[in-house]
Scaffold this motif. Structure first.
Motif, short mmCIF file in Angstrom:
data_model
loop_
_atom_site.label_atom_id
_atom_site.label_comp_id
_atom_site.label_asym_id
_atom_site.label_seq_id
_atom_site.Cartn_x
_atom_site.Cartn_y
_atom_site.Cartn_z
N LYS A 84 0.86 -1.18 0.00
CA LYS A 84 0.00 0.00 0.00
C LYS A 84 0.89 1.23 0.00
O LYS A 84 1.92 1.27 0.68
CB LYS A 84 -0.91 0.00 1.23
CG LYS A 84 -1.94 -1.10 1.19
CD LYS A 84 -2.80 -1.08 2.43
CE LYS A 84 -3.80 -2.23 2.37
NZ LYS A 84 -4.54 -2.37 3.63
N ARG A 85 0.48 2.22 -0.79
CA ARG A 85 1.21 3.48 -0.88
C ARG A 85 0.22 4.63 -0.72
O ARG A 85 -0.96 4.47 -1.03
CB ARG A 85 1.89 3.62 -2.25
CG ARG A 85 2.92 2.58 -2.55
CD ARG A 85 3.52 2.83 -3.91
NE ARG A 85 4.46 1.78 -4.28
CZ ARG A 85 4.86 1.58 -5.51
NH1 ARG A 85 4.43 2.34 -6.50
NH2 ARG A 85 5.72 0.60 -5.78
N ALA A 86 0.72 5.76 -0.30
CA ALA A 86 -0.14 6.94 -0.23
C ALA A 86 -0.63 7.28 -1.64
O ALA A 86 0.13 7.18 -2.61
CB ALA A 86 0.63 8.12 0.36
N VAL A 94 -5.08 5.42 0.02
CA VAL A 94 -3.97 4.56 -0.40
C VAL A 94 -4.28 3.94 -1.75
O VAL A 94 -5.45 3.83 -2.16
CB VAL A 94 -3.67 3.43 0.62
CG1 VAL A 94 -3.25 4.01 1.95
CG2 VAL A 94 -4.84 2.51 0.79
#
Length: 155
Positions: A84-86, A94
């Motif tokens: 998960k990434r911003a 996310v």
């Protein structure tokens, strides 16, 4: 008056049991093969290799409900296949992205699948393989549209 009313011998009537048999055959083959990941994870990665997606967008592409895609993502995170990434658009939400390990496992599985499919169709003339690819793509598009989903992306 046109002659478009289906009759018992029409192509759809002939197709229905063949599709049922194909699905059953593919499920059986999948269980016996030693693939490097689950089929569901393969499809998730296929879509993520085009770029990170929010889980809702991923669920829509795969015609899955949000709880199903959430469980799949959690299992894939544990295996190191996704992260998960911003969300780069707003930083609050996310997006899900394939990891290098996920890309490697996807590539490995795709190679195995392509090899098997190539063997199965090795005695088909190229024109037949091309026509089958065209028709199955159209069929999958119609299938997804009938379920309100988006067309699955292929690589």
């Amino acid at each position: 008056m046109t002659n478009e009313t289906p009759c018992p011998a029409d192509a759809v009537t002939r197709m229905e049991p063949e599709i049922a048999f194909m699905v059953r055959g593919l499920e059986g083959i999948y269980r016996r093969r030693k693939y490097p990941m689950e089929r569901a994870h393969y499809l998730v990665l296929m879509n993520l290799l085009e770029g990170p997606l929010a889980s809702g967008a991923l669920a829509a592409r795969l015609s899955l409900d949000q709880s199903t895609i959430t469980r799949q993502i959690a299992a894939m995170e544990k295996r190191g296949l996704v992260e998960k990434r911003a969300n780069p658009k707003d930083g609050r939400g996310v997006v899900i992205a394939a990891t290098p390990e996920g890309e490697a496992r996807y590539t490995e599985m795709r190679a195995l699948r392509l090899e098997r499919l190539s063997e199965m169709l090795s005695d088909w003339p190229e024109a037949d393989r091309a026509r089958f690819a065209e028709l199955i793509t159209r069929f999958n598009s119609a299938l997804m549209a009938s379920e309100g989903g988006q067309v699955l992306k292929g690589r």
